[in-house]
Design an enzyme around this catalytic site. Sequence first.
Site, PDB file in Angstrom:
ATOM      1  N   CYS A  95      18.523  68.186  25.443  1.00 44.46           N
ATOM      2  CA  CYS A  95      18.792  66.706  26.316  1.00 44.46           C
ATOM      3  C   CYS A  95      19.973  66.107  25.976  1.00 44.46           C
ATOM      4  O   CYS A  95      20.879  66.814  25.781  1.00 44.46           O
ATOM      5  CB  CYS A  95      17.487  65.794  25.906  1.00 44.46           C
ATOM      6  SG  CYS A  95      17.418  65.589  24.163  1.00 44.46           S
ATOM      7  N   VAL A  96      20.008  64.883  26.162  1.00 47.65           N
ATOM      8  CA  VAL A  96      21.455  64.192  25.882  1.00 47.65           C
ATOM      9  C   VAL A  96      22.078  64.340  24.427  1.00 47.65           C
ATOM     10  O   VAL A  96      23.210  64.361  24.352  1.00 47.65           O
ATOM     11  CB  VAL A  96      21.003  62.745  26.393  1.00 47.65           C
ATOM     12  CG1 VAL A  96      22.461  62.016  26.261  1.00 47.65           C
ATOM     13  CG2 VAL A  96      20.510  62.539  27.604  1.00 47.65           C
TER      14      VAL A  96
END
Length: 530
Positions: free
Chosen positions: A460-461
Amino acid sequence: MQDKREKVTAWEFFQGLGKTFMLPVSLLAFMGLFLGIGSAFSSPSMLKLLPFLKITPIHLIFQFMSTIGGFAFTYLPIMFAIAIPLGLAREEKGIAAFSGFVGYFVMNMSINFYLKVTHQLVSVSKMQAAGQSNTFGIQTIEMGVLGGIIVGLIVYVVHTHFYQTQLPDSFAFFSGTRFVPIMSSVVLALVGLVIPMIWPLFSTLINSLGWVIQKAGAFGPFIYGTCLRLLIPLGLHHILLAMIRFTQAGGTAVVAGHHVVGALNIFYQELQHGLPISHHATAFLSQGYMPTMMFGLPAVALAIYKTSFPENRKKVKGLLISGVIASFVTGITEPIEFLFLFISPALYVFHSVMSGLGYMVMALLNVGIGNTDGGILDWLIFGVLQGPSTRYWIVPIVGVVWFTIYYFVFKWAIQKYNLKTPGREKHATADDDDNGSQFDVPQILAGVGGAMNIVNVDNCVTRLRLIVQDTGKVNEEQLKAAGALGVMVLDKQNVQVVIGTQIATVRKQFDAVLKKQTITEGESTQTDGV
C-alpha cells in the site's frame, strides 16, 4: 481447517479491498488540487481582488483546470468498478479490469430494461425525486459509488472462478480469460434485474446510517476521526473513508439541481459550481486531519528527538524529519505513527482520541476546508485560496494547542515509562552504518522467512503486505534491524512490514531479490533431488 482458511481469506480480502480504493481516490485527490486551484483563481472574489486574472488567456487557463478537475468526480463509480477487480485479482489483472468496465455498463443497461418494462422510467424533470439518473446516456437507478463497488466485487468473484476455465473443444475459443468478461456480462445482467427490487431497502439502511451520524452533531466527526486512527494498524481505514466520502453516511445535498451523496462528493460539486461550501460535509474531510497531521505528529517527532540519547540524535534526525515532511505536506502519517504504535499502544489510543477531537473542534469552530489529505497543500489550496469563509486561520491557532499537548504528553510518557522509542536503544549509536539506504532489502526478505515462504507480495502507501506459508518464520527483530519501522503479524499467513514513504523503491528491490532467490532456491532444490 476449512474454517481457518475462510478466516484468512476474508482478512486478506478486506485488506485488499481497502487498498484498491486508493487507486481512484489518489486520482481524485490530485484532480481535486486542479479543481481547487482553478476554482479559487476564477472565482468572483479572487477576480475582484486580483484584476489581472480577468485577462482572457489567464482566466481560461484556470477555468480549464477547474473543468479537468471535475473529471474524477463525474466518473468515480466506473473507476471503482475497474479498480476493484484490478487490485484484487492476483493474475490476469488487465482482463479483470476490462471485465469491470463491461460489467458496469451491462448492469446499468439491465436496470434500464427492467425500469422500462415495468413502466418506472420517469421524465428528466422527475429523475432526481425518483432516485434515477443518466449514466453514460443510460437512464438507471442512482447508486453512485456503491454501484461501482458492487460491480467491482462481483467481477472479482467471477474472475477468480472462471479465468482458468477450459470449455469443450467446440467452444474452446471462449475459454480462459475470454470467458471472464462473458460471464461478468451474464451475471451482472441478472444482477441488474434484481437491483431495482432490493435497492429501496438497501438505500434506506444507508440513509439511516447517515441520519444517525448527522444527528450526532460534532460528536459524529469525533467518532469518525477516532475510528479512522484505530483502524490504520489493521489497514481497514480506507473502507470507512470510502463510506463517509462517497455514500449517504457522509451526508446528502442538492447541488446545482443534482442530488449528491457523500461528504467529498458534496464538497467537490459545490467547489466546481462556485457555490458556498457546506460545513457539515467538510466536517468529515481534510480539516479534521490538520491539527494532528500538521502539528500533533511533528510534536511527537520532536519529543522523540529530545528524549533520544544525545549520541543517537544525529542518527534518528533524518528518520524523524522525513516523517514530519510526509505528515505535514502530504498527510501520510504512518512513518511517525509506527514509531510508537508497537512500543506504547496506550499512546496510540491517546493519539486516536486526539485525532477525533481534531475533527470535532474543527466542526464546532465552523471551519470549512475540504479535500482528502489534511496537509499544508490542502490548507493553502482549499483554505487560504478559497477565502475567509473557510475560516482557515483557525487551523494554526488550534494547531499550536495540539502541538503543545502532543509534545508534553509524549515527552512525559517516554521518560516516565522509559519507552524505547528511536534513539533510546543502546545499540543505536552514531557509529552505526548510516550510509546509503536505510533498508537492507535482502535482510527484509530473510526476515519474513525467505523466498520459499512467500506466497504473494503487495504493497500500500507505506507497507509491504505479504501472504506467507508460515508467519512463525517471521523474525521481527531482524526486520527492524533491516530498517522496517514495524511488523504486524495478522494471522498465520498474513504479515505487514511497515516501510514508510520509500515503499515504492523497497518494493521494487524486494521483487528483484525475491525473483533472484526463488530461482537460486529452485535450482538448489532440483540439485538436491538429483
